[in-house]
Each structure stands twice: as structure tokens, then as C-alpha cells.
Design a protein around this motif. Structure first.
Motif, PDB file in Angstrom:
ATOM      1  N   GLY A   1     -50.647 145.531 -54.364  1.00 56.79           N
ATOM      2  CA  GLY A   1     -49.618 145.398 -53.331  1.00 56.79           C
ATOM      3  C   GLY A   1     -48.194 145.385 -53.845  1.00 56.79           C
ATOM      4  O   GLY A   1     -47.261 145.193 -53.050  1.00 56.79           O
ATOM      5  N   ARG A   2     -47.991 145.589 -55.152  1.00 57.25           N
ATOM      6  CA  ARG A   2     -46.632 145.558 -55.711  1.00 57.25           C
ATOM      7  C   ARG A   2     -45.894 146.846 -55.366  1.00 57.25           C
ATOM      8  O   ARG A   2     -46.404 147.941 -55.600  1.00 57.25           O
ATOM      9  CB  ARG A   2     -46.688 145.373 -57.228  1.00 57.25           C
ATOM     10  N   VAL A   3     -44.686 146.694 -54.815  1.00 56.15           N
ATOM     11  CA  VAL A   3     -43.904 147.863 -54.400  1.00 56.15           C
ATOM     12  C   VAL A   3     -43.418 148.611 -55.641  1.00 56.15           C
ATOM     13  O   VAL A   3     -42.852 148.022 -56.570  1.00 56.15           O
ATOM     14  CB  VAL A   3     -42.713 147.435 -53.517  1.00 56.15           C
ATOM     15  N   LYS A   4     -43.655 149.924 -55.642  1.00 54.87           N
ATOM     16  CA  LYS A   4     -43.309 150.761 -56.796  1.00 54.87           C
ATOM     17  C   LYS A   4     -41.812 150.736 -57.078  1.00 54.87           C
ATOM     18  O   LYS A   4     -40.992 150.846 -56.162  1.00 54.87           O
ATOM     19  CB  LYS A   4     -43.749 152.207 -56.537  1.00 54.87           C
ATOM     20  N   GLY A   5     -41.472 150.555 -58.335  1.00 56.75           N
ATOM     21  CA  GLY A   5     -40.089 150.711 -58.762  1.00 56.75           C
ATOM     22  C   GLY A   5     -39.202 149.502 -58.561  1.00 56.75           C
ATOM     23  O   GLY A   5     -38.048 149.513 -58.974  1.00 56.75           O
ATOM     24  N   VAL A   6     -39.730 148.461 -57.894  1.00 56.83           N
ATOM     25  CA  VAL A   6     -38.938 147.236 -57.747  1.00 56.83           C
ATOM     26  C   VAL A   6     -39.748 146.065 -58.280  1.00 56.83           C
ATOM     27  O   VAL A   6     -40.958 146.161 -58.472  1.00 56.83           O
ATOM     28  CB  VAL A   6     -38.513 146.980 -56.278  1.00 56.83           C
ATOM     29  N   GLN A   7     -39.083 144.958 -58.506  1.00 56.79           N
ATOM     30  CA  GLN A   7     -39.755 143.783 -59.050  1.00 56.79           C
ATOM     31  C   GLN A   7     -39.716 142.656 -58.017  1.00 56.79           C
ATOM     32  O   GLN A   7     -38.801 142.565 -57.195  1.00 56.79           O
ATOM     33  CB  GLN A   7     -39.062 143.321 -60.347  1.00 56.79           C
ATOM     34  N   GLY A   8     -40.713 141.815 -58.092  1.00 60.25           N
ATOM     35  CA  GLY A   8     -40.721 140.606 -57.264  1.00 60.25           C
ATOM     36  C   GLY A   8     -41.025 140.842 -55.794  1.00 60.25           C
ATOM     37  O   GLY A   8     -40.718 139.980 -54.959  1.00 60.25           O
ATOM     38  N   LEU A   9     -41.616 141.993 -55.451  1.00 58.34           N
ATOM     39  CA  LEU A   9     -41.867 142.316 -54.039  1.00 58.34           C
ATOM     40  C   LEU A   9     -43.234 142.968 -53.869  1.00 58.34           C
ATOM     41  O   LEU A   9     -43.559 143.935 -54.564  1.00 58.34           O
ATOM     42  CB  LEU A   9     -40.772 143.255 -53.515  1.00 58.34           C
ATOM     43  N   ARG A  10     -44.012 142.418 -52.959  1.00 59.00           N
ATOM     44  CA  ARG A  10     -45.323 142.993 -52.609  1.00 59.00           C
ATOM     45  C   ARG A  10     -45.405 143.205 -51.108  1.00 59.00           C
ATOM     46  O   ARG A  10     -44.695 142.570 -50.332  1.00 59.00           O
ATOM     47  CB  ARG A  10     -46.475 142.056 -53.014  1.00 59.00           C
ATOM     48  N   VAL A  11     -46.328 144.076 -50.723  1.00 58.99           N
ATOM     49  CA  VAL A  11     -46.729 144.205 -49.318  1.00 58.99           C
ATOM     50  C   VAL A  11     -48.221 143.921 -49.265  1.00 58.99           C
ATOM     51  O   VAL A  11     -48.994 144.503 -50.040  1.00 58.99           O
ATOM     52  CB  VAL A  11     -46.446 145.617 -48.758  1.00 58.99           C
ATOM     53  N   VAL A  12     -48.614 143.001 -48.390  1.00 56.44           N
ATOM     54  CA  VAL A  12     -50.033 142.683 -48.219  1.00 56.44           C
ATOM     55  C   VAL A  12     -50.318 142.588 -46.729  1.00 56.44           C
ATOM     56  O   VAL A  12     -50.036 141.574 -46.085  1.00 56.44           O
ATOM     57  CB  VAL A  12     -50.422 141.358 -48.922  1.00 56.44           C
ATOM     58  N   ASP A  13     -50.813 143.660 -46.167  1.00 56.65           N
ATOM     59  CA  ASP A  13     -51.227 143.702 -44.755  1.00 56.65           C
ATOM     60  C   ASP A  13     -51.884 145.063 -44.527  1.00 56.65           C
ATOM     61  O   ASP A  13     -52.142 145.808 -45.479  1.00 56.65           O
ATOM     62  CB  ASP A  13     -50.050 143.461 -43.793  1.00 56.65           C
ATOM     63  N   ALA A  14     -52.152 145.432 -43.272  1.00 57.32           N
ATOM     64  CA  ALA A  14     -52.859 146.684 -42.983  1.00 57.32           C
ATOM     65  C   ALA A  14     -52.052 147.916 -43.338  1.00 57.32           C
ATOM     66  O   ALA A  14     -52.599 149.022 -43.399  1.00 57.32           O
ATOM     67  CB  ALA A  14     -53.252 146.734 -41.504  1.00 57.32           C
ATOM     68  N   SER A  15     -50.748 147.757 -43.603  1.00 56.85           N
ATOM     69  CA  SER A  15     -49.946 148.936 -43.939  1.00 56.85           C
ATOM     70  C   SER A  15     -50.336 149.516 -45.293  1.00 56.85           C
ATOM     71  O   SER A  15     -50.067 150.686 -45.559  1.00 56.85           O
ATOM     72  CB  SER A  15     -48.455 148.602 -43.916  1.00 56.85           C
ATOM     73  N   ILE A  16     -50.983 148.738 -46.166  1.00 53.22           N
ATOM     74  CA  ILE A  16     -51.307 149.244 -47.507  1.00 53.22           C
ATOM     75  C   ILE A  16     -52.628 150.012 -47.550  1.00 53.22           C
ATOM     76  O   ILE A  16     -52.975 150.583 -48.579  1.00 53.22           O
ATOM     77  CB  ILE A  16     -51.320 148.120 -48.568  1.00 53.22           C
ATOM     78  N   PHE A  17     -53.375 150.050 -46.437  1.00 53.47           N
ATOM     79  CA  PHE A  17     -54.634 150.786 -46.429  1.00 53.47           C
ATOM     80  C   PHE A  17     -54.371 152.265 -46.758  1.00 53.47           C
ATOM     81  O   PHE A  17     -53.481 152.878 -46.161  1.00 53.47           O
ATOM     82  CB  PHE A  17     -55.314 150.729 -45.058  1.00 53.47           C
ATOM     83  N   PRO A  18     -55.149 152.862 -47.675  1.00 49.54           N
ATOM     84  CA  PRO A  18     -54.993 154.300 -47.936  1.00 49.54           C
ATOM     85  C   PRO A  18     -55.386 155.172 -46.746  1.00 49.54           C
ATOM     86  O   PRO A  18     -54.855 156.258 -46.555  1.00 49.54           O
ATOM     87  CB  PRO A  18     -55.940 154.544 -49.118  1.00 49.54           C
ATOM     88  N   VAL A  19     -56.327 154.680 -45.934  1.00 51.93           N
ATOM     89  CA  VAL A  19     -56.720 155.349 -44.696  1.00 51.93           C
ATOM     90  C   VAL A  19     -57.361 154.283 -43.824  1.00 51.93           C
ATOM     91  O   VAL A  19     -57.938 153.322 -44.332  1.00 51.93           O
ATOM     92  CB  VAL A  19     -57.689 156.530 -44.981  1.00 51.93           C
ATOM     93  N   VAL A  20     -57.233 154.407 -42.507  1.00 52.43           N
ATOM     94  CA  VAL A  20     -57.770 153.357 -41.645  1.00 52.43           C
ATOM     95  C   VAL A  20     -59.301 153.396 -41.691  1.00 52.43           C
ATOM     96  O   VAL A  20     -59.902 154.464 -41.577  1.00 52.43           O
ATOM     97  CB  VAL A  20     -57.227 153.483 -40.203  1.00 52.43           C
ATOM     98  N   PRO A  21     -59.950 152.259 -41.910  1.00 53.78           N
ATOM     99  CA  PRO A  21     -61.411 152.265 -41.981  1.00 53.78           C
ATOM    100  C   PRO A  21     -62.061 152.383 -40.604  1.00 53.78           C
ATOM    101  O   PRO A  21     -61.386 152.257 -39.571  1.00 53.78           O
ATOM    102  CB  PRO A  21     -61.738 150.909 -42.632  1.00 53.78           C
ATOM    103  N   CYS A  22     -63.374 152.608 -40.588  1.00 48.35           N
ATOM    104  CA  CYS A  22     -64.142 152.714 -39.342  1.00 48.35           C
ATOM    105  C   CYS A  22     -64.421 151.310 -38.806  1.00 48.35           C
ATOM    106  O   CYS A  22     -65.580 150.875 -38.714  1.00 48.35           O
ATOM    107  CB  CYS A  22     -65.453 153.442 -39.586  1.00 48.35           C
ATOM    108  N   ALA A  23     -63.351 150.600 -38.451  1.00 50.16           N
ATOM    109  CA  ALA A  23     -63.505 149.198 -38.074  1.00 50.16           C
ATOM    110  C   ALA A  23     -62.271 148.721 -37.336  1.00 50.16           C
ATOM    111  O   ALA A  23     -61.186 149.290 -37.478  1.00 50.16           O
ATOM    112  CB  ALA A  23     -63.697 148.331 -39.328  1.00 50.16           C
ATOM    113  N   ASN A  24     -62.444 147.642 -36.570  1.00 51.66           N
ATOM    114  CA  ASN A  24     -61.285 146.861 -36.139  1.00 51.66           C
ATOM    115  C   ASN A  24     -60.628 146.348 -37.407  1.00 51.66           C
ATOM    116  O   ASN A  24     -61.313 145.941 -38.342  1.00 51.66           O
ATOM    117  CB  ASN A  24     -61.741 145.715 -35.248  1.00 51.66           C
TER     118      ASN A  24
END
Length: 566
Positions: A524-547
Motif C-alpha cells: 500500500g505504499r504510494v510510489k515515489g513518496v515516503q510516509g504515505l500508504r493507501v489501504v482500502d478498495a482503491s488498491i485492488f488490481p481488479v474488482v473481485p467476484c464479490a461484495n
């Protein structure tokens, strides 16, 4: 000074706050724009096993958010822009898990193998299954697919407690040749099954209830700050060092060694772009100095396209008092489209379509594409103002295969609807549209309660009056016979009526370091910056077959453990 500041107290944020504050030396601040849901004193609408009240209560929403779901043509400026629709995104502790339908499923093993193939190393099915099991406490099943010690209980409504409407759909599925699966979260195969949901003793268990319980809140190193809207990420060079927030309307600044964005697939990319992290051309257009050019921020937004076939449920077949759960039964099937994996389609059977009196009389077969190929949606900034909602274009049905599968799905549901078991308990099937009229009557208020109470009495009257009312006040230009007898009319209905099912995801995707569209790494670490992550459904590479709620909880568990190890 905090060790970790988490922006967003939704599903992922609740998990991260609980896990990261387990180490007493780690000082954690959780910021949530919405209200608290104090243990034992949660709003009754949120505790309710029936989710249709909380879901439409504006107290728990970002009320100004509007999106387009139909494809937007940027190559043709003369083309008429599709209508803006309200898109309910939670603004309350627990996020979507505090207002959603409580469906607790995971997707296909092939989904996560695809994640790994798309560059998310270490996120294959065998890698993620332990974290799905870590999330849940399955009250019905044991074995290699199930967790017994997690913080979110999972259960199913026994068949003998189903509504007669749900039982009729099950009988229709059986007659159509589908297999009964006792466990939706067992082997991923086609069939009909009792829906799994995050619920115990007929009450919702949100991520906030499960992870931010009384014991967790006693931790001296955890601060939960609700009514706290983060307006700005603070940077020193390319290092994120804190946030500016409105706390109860007053501006405050908080400093942290690491900042985690857990604001969901619409608001997390908006935060990044306002901070100067995103597509260079768009940032320059908005007059925002570029901190880090990342072309993938806000791009390839996804949701599951869906349509609904609804019908009037006769007296005696409606909700029966055994449970307030209105989605008791589901169906997973394969479209058979060449090259498409099995189990690519999903149907949720709703024995009640809204909280009000008319909603209690309407059942729906909600068909959505589990494995969608439409991934051209995007989130862009409308303004640099942190209080302005972003421009959100889902571009559902941008892939022709999605149109074809919703058309064939509608016909398949029509065949179920016209089978003897369902005809016996329903009347007047119609292609349903989540129109502005339906939305307005769905807002929880006294006026709508009174209007629908009167209408419901008339609907239970003579069949001719009921059919007239449905045609006059519910149907939006498309009739059942019209779309069944005319492929062009059916396609027009699908294109106009298709909406997402509130599974916004994939707008800050995980990927390989050399992938120009990847936004974060596998932790979840944002590329090229330090001290920042994203952790939620936005990081999915593709939406799974699920809620998406359980995949989000899983991802947060997995990244939290990786952070604790490092």
C-alpha cells in the motif's frame, strides 16, 4: 506526534486502527469525517439487521456526491452528457460496513491469482485466504475455508426461516437445474445458496463494532477523532508528514511518521491529487504543483454493473418476522461467454426492495456481473477545494461483454420469474430502474412514510389498480413484455438502467514498480513518496467476484500484519 495517522474510519481504517494500536508503543490517530458509533450505543438504524434504512439515511452519507454510470464520451464534445446520479458513500465510523447490505463473501480464487498476475506479488488466493479467515468468526461452518476466531461474525438464515418469496425463487432455481450449495464461501462453484452476512443475533456487526470495541478503545495509545474531515495532506519534499483537518468545524494540524489513506476508491485518489500526486496533465490543468507524477491515480475505477427484474409479492409471501434480513438467498451462475471464467454472474434475491410500505411489497432479482471487464472509469478533481466532491465517471458497460451478459441475465431471471413457483407468489413483473423518482421516495422521512403507506393499501387492492399504479408510478418507460420481445428495447433498458452496486474500487491500484499505472506497492505504499500508504478498495488490481467489504477487510489485515513485521 503520532506514529500513524489513519484518514478514514471505514472498514479498512477500523482494522488498521485496531491492529496497529495493539503495540502499546505505537501511537495511533484515527480520523473519521462522520459520527461515532459508540459500543452499545450505535444508532438503531445501523444495528438493524435490515440495512435499507441506514443505507438511505442522509446522516450517514457524503450527501453531495454525484456520479455518472453511463459511458462518457470525451472524444465527442457534442455528445449529451449522461445524467448525474447520487452515489451513496458512507460518512460514519465503520464506513460502508455500517450501512451496507452486510453481505460477507470473498470472490473466486481466480480473482486473486489474477491480482498476482497483474503485479500484486504475494496476493494470490493461497496468500489471501489466511487473512479472509482471520477476519471472520463463522457461526455455521468449520473447515479449511473458514475462520472461527475473527472479529466479524458470519452466519446464514436457515431455509425454514426464509420468506415464501425466497423459497419460491429457490424452488425455481432447482427446477432450472441449479445445484443447492449450503455454503456460499465454500468451494467457488455455480449454484444457489443462503447468503452469508456479517451479522449476529439479528444485528449488524460493522467493522467499527468488531474492531473498535470497548477493549480496543481503552488503549491509551489510540485516539479516535470523529467529526474530523481531513482537508489536506502535509508534505516536506516528497515525504508526507501530517494532515490538516476540520475537527468539529475548527482547523487543526496533526503530525505523524506515517499517514494511511483509507477513504475509499472515490475519496482516496481525490486526496492524492489535491496533494499533487497523480496524472501530471490533470494536476497542471487544476493548477496544483506536482509532488509526484503517477498516471494511475483515479484511473480504471470499477464497480459491478447491475440491473433488476422486480415484481409485486403477494400477501403471505413477504417478510415474515423470522428475520429482518431481506436478502436471504443468492445465485451464482456462469454466462458461458467464450473466454470468461465460470461463476461470472451473481443474483441477489431481495424479498423487500425498500424500507417503506411499498418497498415491502416489491421483490427483486438483482443481477450483477461478478466478473466485469469494464475498467475505464475515473475520478478527477472538479476543484482544488477540499470540500468539493470530485468528478466521478464509472463508465459501466464500456466493454460489450458486460452489455451482452446483462441482457442474457435479464432473460434468465425472466425465465425464473415466469416459472410456476414464482408466479404463484408474485404478480406484475417489471424491469426496474433506480431512477431519481425511486431515490426520492427512498429518502427516510415522514412524508415518504405516509405517501407509501397510502400507496401500499391501494397496491394490495384490485389487480387492475395495482398494475396501473406500477405502470404509472414505478416503471420508467420499459415494460416487461416490451423488453422480452425486442432485443433493441432490452439493450436500451440495460444501457439506461444499469448501475453499480456500491463496490467502487481499483482507482489506486497495486502493481509492479515498473507498471506506469500502478499507484502503490504490495504493502500500500504510494510510489515515489515516503510516509504515505493507501489501504482500502482503491488498491485492488481488479474488482473481485464479490461484495467488496470482506476483500477490503482482508487487505487491511494483510497490510497491517506486514507493517507490524517491518
Amino acid at each position: 506526534m503520532y506514529d500513524t495517522i489513519i484518514v478514514g474510519g471505514g472498514s479498512a481504517g477500523s482494522v488498521m486502527a485496531h491492529r496497529l494500536s495493539a503495540k502499546s508503543a505505537n501511537k495511533v490517530l484515527l480520523c473519521e469525517a462522520g459520527q461515532d458509533t459508540p459500543p452499545g450505543n450505535e444508532p438503531a438504524e445501523i444495528r438493524d439487521s435490515y440495512s435499507g434504512v441506514a443505507y438511505f439515511d442522509p446522516r450517514f452519507h457524503w450527501t453531495e456526491l454525484r456520479v455518472t454510470t453511463q459511458v462518457v464520451s470525451h472524444n465527442n464534445p457534442e455528445a449529451e452528457r449522461p445524467p448525474l446520479r447520487k452515489y451513496e458513500q458512507a460518512r460514519v465510523l465503520g464506513g460502508g460496513s455500517s450501512i451496507n447490505g452486510q453481505l460477507a463473501n470473498r470472490g473466486a480464487p481466480a480473482d486473486y491469482d489474477e491480482w498476482e498476475a497483474r503485479g500484486a506479488a504475494g496476493w494470490s488466493w493461497k496468500d489471501v485466504l489466511p487473512y479472509f479467515k482471520k477476519v471472520e468468526r463463522d457461526l455455521d461452518f468449520d473447515g479449511p475455508f473458514h475462520g472461527k476466531d475473527g472479529r466479524i461474525p458470519v452466519r446464514r438464515i436457515p431455509q425454514e426461516h426464509w420468506t415464501r418469496h425466497a423459497q419460491a425463487v429457490a424452488e425455481a432455481c432447482k427446477l432450472a437445474g441449479y445445484t443447492f450449495l449450503p455454503d456460499q464461501n465454500g468451494e467457488f462453484v455455480d449454484g444457489y445458496f443462503p447468503i452469508t452476512h456479517s451479522n449476529q443475533d439479528e444485528q449488524r456487526v460493522s467493522a467499527a463494532m468488531g474492531y473498535l470495541d470497548r477493549e480496543t478503545r481503552k488503549r491509551a495509545n489510540l485516539t479516535i477523532s470523529t467529526d474530523t474531515q481531513v482537508r489536506e495532506l502535509l508534505f516536506e519534499g516528497t515525504r508526507c508528514v501530517g494532515v490538516k483537518a476540520l475537527v468539529g468545524g475548527r482547523e487543526q494540524e496533526f503530525r505523524g511518521r506515517e499517514i494511511i489513506l483509507s477513504c475509499g476508491a472515490i475519496h482516496s485518489p481525490a486526496h492524492l491529487m489535491r496533494a499533487g500526486i497523480g496524472p501530471v496533465g490533470h494536476l497542471k490543468q487544476m493548477g496544483i504543483p506536482v509532488v509526484m507524477g503517477l498516471e494511475g491515480v483515479g484511473q480504471r475505477l470499477m464497480d459491478h454493473p447491475s440491473i433488476s427484474l422486480s415484481s409485486f409479492i403477494r400477501r403471505g409471501a413477504r417478510m415474515n418476522g423470522h428475520s429482518r434480513r431481506h436478502i436471504q438467498l443468492g445465485l451464482r451462475y456462469s454466462s458461458g461467454l467464450p473466454g470468461v471464467p465460470r461463476g461470472d454472474m451473481f443474483v441477489g434475491v431481495l424479498s423487500k426492495s425498500a424500507w417503506h410500505a411499498v418497498g415491502a411489497q416489491i421483490g427483486s432479482l438483482l443481477t450483477f456481473i461478478n466478473k466485469t471487464y469494464s475498467e475505464t472509469g475515473q475520478v478527477k478533481l472538479a476543484s482544488r477545494d477540499p470540500l468539493a466532491e470530485p468528478v466521478v465517471e464509472f463508465n459501466l458497460l464500456s466493454d460489450r461483454r458486460d452489455v451482452d451478459r446483462l441482457m442474457s441475465g435479464f432473460r434468465k431471471m425472466a425465465a425464473l420469474q415466469m416459472s410456476a413457483p414464482l408466479k404463484a407468489v408474485t404478480d406484475k413483473p417489471f424491469p426496474a430502474s433506480y431512477s431519481d423518482r425511486v431515490r426520492k421516495i427512498g429518502v427516510v422521512n415522514t412524508k415518504n412514510k405516509m405517501l407509501t403507506a397510502i400507496a401500499a393499501v391501494l397496491m394490495d387492492g384490485p389487480a387492475a389498480l395495482r398494475r396501473y399504479m406500477i405502470d404509472a408510478f414505478v416503471v420508467e418507460g420499459f415494460t416487461f413484455d416490451g423488453v422480452m420481445n425486442d432485443d433493441e428495447a432490452l439493450e436500451a433498458f440495460v444501457r439506461k438502467a444499469a448501475i453499480g452496486v456500491w463496490h467502487a474500487s481499483c482507482s489506486c491500484r497495486m502493481g509492479r514498480p515498473d507498471d506506469p499505472m500502478a499507484v502503490v506497492d504490495t504493502q500500500g505504499r504510494v510510489k515515489g513518496v515516503q510516509g504515505l500508504r493507501v489501504v482500502d478498495a482503491s488498491i485492488f488490481p481488479v474488482v473481485p467476484c464479490a461484495n467488496t467489504n470482506f476483500p477490503t477487510l482482508m487487505a487491511a489485515e494483510k497490510i497491517a500484519e506486514a507493517m507490524q513485521r517491518s
